[in-house]
Design a protein around this motif. Sequence first.
Motif, PDB file in Angstrom:
ATOM      1  N   ILE A 134       0.847  -1.197   0.000  1.00 30.69           N
ATOM      2  CA  ILE A 134       0.000   0.000   0.000  1.00 30.69           C
ATOM      3  C   ILE A 134       0.882   1.246   0.000  1.00 30.69           C
ATOM      4  CG2 ILE A 134      -1.751   1.292   1.282  1.00 30.69           C
ATOM      5  CD1 ILE A 134      -2.675  -1.483   2.419  1.00 30.69           C
ATOM      6  N   ALA A 135       1.930   1.225   0.811  1.00 35.86           N
ATOM      7  CA  ALA A 135       2.845   2.364   0.869  1.00 35.86           C
ATOM      8  C   ALA A 135       3.457   2.634  -0.506  1.00 35.86           C
ATOM      9  CB  ALA A 135       3.937   2.101   1.904  1.00 35.86           C
ATOM     10  N   ASN A 136       3.847   1.577  -1.204  1.00 35.33           N
ATOM     11  CA  ASN A 136       4.407   1.751  -2.547  1.00 35.33           C
ATOM     12  C   ASN A 136       3.367   2.295  -3.516  1.00 35.33           C
ATOM     13  OD1 ASN A 136       7.004   0.927  -1.945  1.00 35.33           O
ATOM     14  ND2 ASN A 136       6.581  -1.218  -2.385  1.00 35.33           N
ATOM     15  N   MET A 137       2.148   1.759  -3.444  1.00 34.75           N
ATOM     16  CA  MET A 137       1.088   2.200  -4.355  1.00 34.75           C
ATOM     17  C   MET A 137       0.761   3.677  -4.152  1.00 34.75           C
ATOM     18  SD  MET A 137      -1.842  -0.684  -4.568  1.00 34.75           S
ATOM     19  CE  MET A 137      -1.459  -1.979  -3.420  1.00 34.75           C
ATOM     20  N   LEU A 138       0.715   4.096  -2.897  1.00 35.46           N
ATOM     21  CA  LEU A 138       0.308   5.467  -2.582  1.00 35.46           C
ATOM     22  C   LEU A 138       1.491   6.416  -2.425  1.00 35.46           C
ATOM     23  CD1 LEU A 138      -2.563   4.686  -0.036  1.00 35.46           C
ATOM     24  CD2 LEU A 138      -2.726   5.081  -2.509  1.00 35.46           C
ATOM     25  N   ASN A 139       2.691   5.868  -2.588  1.00 35.13           N
ATOM     26  CA  ASN A 139       3.912   6.668  -2.483  1.00 35.13           C
ATOM     27  C   ASN A 139       3.978   7.415  -1.152  1.00 35.13           C
ATOM     28  OD1 ASN A 139       6.386   7.472  -3.469  1.00 35.13           O
ATOM     29  ND2 ASN A 139       5.558   9.285  -4.487  1.00 35.13           N
ATOM     30  N   GLU A 140       3.741   6.667  -0.085  1.00 30.94           N
ATOM     31  CA  GLU A 140       3.765   7.201   1.283  1.00 30.94           C
ATOM     32  C   GLU A 140       4.668   6.311   2.134  1.00 30.94           C
ATOM     33  OE1 GLU A 140       2.313   9.841   2.516  1.00 30.94           O
ATOM     34  OE2 GLU A 140       0.773  10.367   1.058  1.00 30.94           O
ATOM     35  N   PRO A 141       5.187   6.841   3.232  1.00 31.49           N
ATOM     36  CA  PRO A 141       5.970   5.999   4.150  1.00 31.49           C
ATOM     37  C   PRO A 141       5.077   4.931   4.790  1.00 31.49           C
ATOM     38  CG  PRO A 141       6.323   8.341   4.609  1.00 31.49           C
ATOM     39  CD  PRO A 141       5.202   8.251   3.621  1.00 31.49           C
ATOM     40  N   ILE A 142       5.651   3.788   5.088  1.00 31.98           N
ATOM     41  CA  ILE A 142       4.879   2.680   5.650  1.00 31.98           C
ATOM     42  C   ILE A 142       4.257   3.054   6.996  1.00 31.98           C
ATOM     43  CG2 ILE A 142       6.813   1.525   6.784  1.00 31.98           C
ATOM     44  CD1 ILE A 142       5.528  -1.151   5.827  1.00 31.98           C
ATOM     45  N   GLY A 143       4.951   3.845   7.800  1.00 28.74           N
ATOM     46  CA  GLY A 143       4.402   4.285   9.082  1.00 28.74           C
ATOM     47  C   GLY A 143       3.143   5.124   8.914  1.00 28.74           C
ATOM     48  N   THR A 144       3.125   5.949   7.891  1.00 31.31           N
ATOM     49  CA  THR A 144       1.953   6.773   7.597  1.00 31.31           C
ATOM     50  C   THR A 144       0.767   5.889   7.235  1.00 31.31           C
ATOM     51  OG1 THR A 144       3.364   8.571   6.828  1.00 31.31           O
ATOM     52  CG2 THR A 144       1.062   8.608   6.094  1.00 31.31           C
ATOM     53  N   ILE A 145       1.021   4.862   6.434  1.00 35.12           N
ATOM     54  CA  ILE A 145      -0.037   3.935   6.025  1.00 35.12           C
ATOM     55  C   ILE A 145      -0.584   3.194   7.235  1.00 35.12           C
ATOM     56  CG2 ILE A 145      -0.530   1.855   4.672  1.00 35.12           C
ATOM     57  CD1 ILE A 145      -0.229   4.540   3.063  1.00 35.12           C
ATOM     58  N   LYS A 146       0.304   2.716   8.100  1.00 30.73           N
ATOM     59  CA  LYS A 146      -0.149   2.008   9.303  1.00 30.73           C
ATOM     60  C   LYS A 146      -1.005   2.924  10.169  1.00 30.73           C
ATOM     61  CE  LYS A 146       3.642  -1.321   9.745  1.00 30.73           C
ATOM     62  NZ  LYS A 146       4.767  -1.757  10.585  1.00 30.73           N
ATOM     63  N   SER A 147      -0.593   4.174  10.316  1.00 32.01           N
ATOM     64  CA  SER A 147      -1.353   5.129  11.130  1.00 32.01           C
ATOM     65  C   SER A 147      -2.732   5.384  10.534  1.00 32.01           C
ATOM     66  CB  SER A 147      -0.606   6.455  11.237  1.00 32.01           C
ATOM     67  OG  SER A 147       0.580   6.284  11.953  1.00 32.01           O
ATOM     68  N   ARG A 148      -2.785   5.573   9.228  1.00 31.62           N
ATOM     69  CA  ARG A 148      -4.072   5.858   8.583  1.00 31.62           C
ATOM     70  C   ARG A 148      -5.033   4.678   8.707  1.00 31.62           C
ATOM     71  NH1 ARG A 148      -1.842   9.123   3.253  1.00 31.62           N
ATOM     72  NH2 ARG A 148      -1.139  10.939   4.446  1.00 31.62           N
ATOM     73  N   ILE A 149      -4.520   3.474   8.566  1.00 35.76           N
ATOM     74  CA  ILE A 149      -5.362   2.285   8.720  1.00 35.76           C
ATOM     75  C   ILE A 149      -5.835   2.172  10.165  1.00 35.76           C
ATOM     76  CG2 ILE A 149      -5.368  -0.246   8.646  1.00 35.76           C
ATOM     77  CD1 ILE A 149      -3.481   0.033   6.159  1.00 35.76           C
ATOM     78  N   HIS A 150      -4.947   2.446  11.093  1.00 37.24           N
ATOM     79  CA  HIS A 150      -5.318   2.418  12.518  1.00 37.24           C
ATOM     80  C   HIS A 150      -6.414   3.445  12.804  1.00 37.24           C
ATOM     81  CE1 HIS A 150      -4.985   2.317  16.872  1.00 37.24           C
ATOM     82  NE2 HIS A 150      -4.848   3.638  16.837  1.00 37.24           N
ATOM     83  N   PHE A 151      -6.243   4.673  12.309  1.00 38.03           N
ATOM     84  CA  PHE A 151      -7.248   5.705  12.547  1.00 38.03           C
ATOM     85  C   PHE A 151      -8.574   5.350  11.887  1.00 38.03           C
ATOM     86  CE2 PHE A 151      -3.479   8.585  13.244  1.00 38.03           C
ATOM     87  CZ  PHE A 151      -3.704   8.730  14.607  1.00 38.03           C
ATOM     88  N   ALA A 152      -8.534   4.733  10.709  1.00 42.56           N
ATOM     89  CA  ALA A 152      -9.771   4.298  10.049  1.00 42.56           C
ATOM     90  C   ALA A 152     -10.499   3.279  10.913  1.00 42.56           C
ATOM     91  CB  ALA A 152      -9.462   3.720   8.671  1.00 42.56           C
ATOM     92  N   ARG A 153      -9.753   2.341  11.482  1.00 42.40           N
ATOM     93  CA  ARG A 153     -10.361   1.350  12.378  1.00 42.40           C
ATOM     94  C   ARG A 153     -10.998   2.025  13.592  1.00 42.40           C
ATOM     95  NH1 ARG A 153      -5.316  -2.371  12.030  1.00 42.40           N
ATOM     96  NH2 ARG A 153      -5.911  -3.798  10.380  1.00 42.40           N
ATOM     97  N   GLN A 154     -10.282   2.998  14.163  1.00 43.37           N
ATOM     98  CA  GLN A 154     -10.796   3.693  15.344  1.00 43.37           C
ATOM     99  C   GLN A 154     -12.079   4.447  15.007  1.00 43.37           C
ATOM    100  OE1 GLN A 154      -8.852   1.818  17.426  1.00 43.37           O
ATOM    101  NE2 GLN A 154      -9.302   3.535  18.737  1.00 43.37           N
ATOM    102  N   ILE A 155     -12.103   5.115  13.877  1.00 44.99           N
ATOM    103  CA  ILE A 155     -13.298   5.852  13.450  1.00 44.99           C
ATOM    104  C   ILE A 155     -14.466   4.881  13.294  1.00 44.99           C
ATOM    105  CG2 ILE A 155     -14.351   7.142  11.546  1.00 44.99           C
ATOM    106  CD1 ILE A 155     -11.501   8.370  11.083  1.00 44.99           C
TER     107      ILE A 155
END
Length: 163
Positions: A134-155
């Motif tokens: 996902i990080a490669n697809m979205l050209n984002e750092p892996i930590g950012t992707i993990k955080s966004r997925i975590h926040f989506a789960r929390q929401i």
Amino acid sequence: MNEPCFHKSLLKHSGFLNTVAQKFARTREDAEDLLQETFCKALIYQEKFKAGSDLGAWLYVIMRNIFINKYRRRRKFAEIIYAPADKQSSNHGISKSSHQDILSRNILIQIHKLPELFKVPFVLHLEGYKYAEIANMLNEPIGTIKSRIHFARQILKNVIERG
């Protein structure tokens, strides 16, 4: 092994892999998807294949791992969707399957209401992609992707708990 030889060797194993995919998958379409994903991963990682080793066995391991990962993700997704229904269904006089259908639709609606920033990586993760992919697809750092997925789960968790 040079690229044209590798491609020819892949094609030689397509019959065997098709048979294996049919045994792993529930439907013909799922088997075709599994076969296609196996070939894609093999092409992406062909430099990791050691010349002289058994290409059929290497491809089988790739296919098996793809299948196992998808199975785990489906099970995890089912737990996310259906776990709250088990606690509530008997209390409201609604059949368990009806309640699960309603809950599933509600969760899908809530997923689509997520801000794009969270929704895109979350949906990709649900579809079975790994954080690094996902990080490669979205050209984002892996930590950012993990955080966004975590926040989506929390929401989603907060929305579901509010009912």
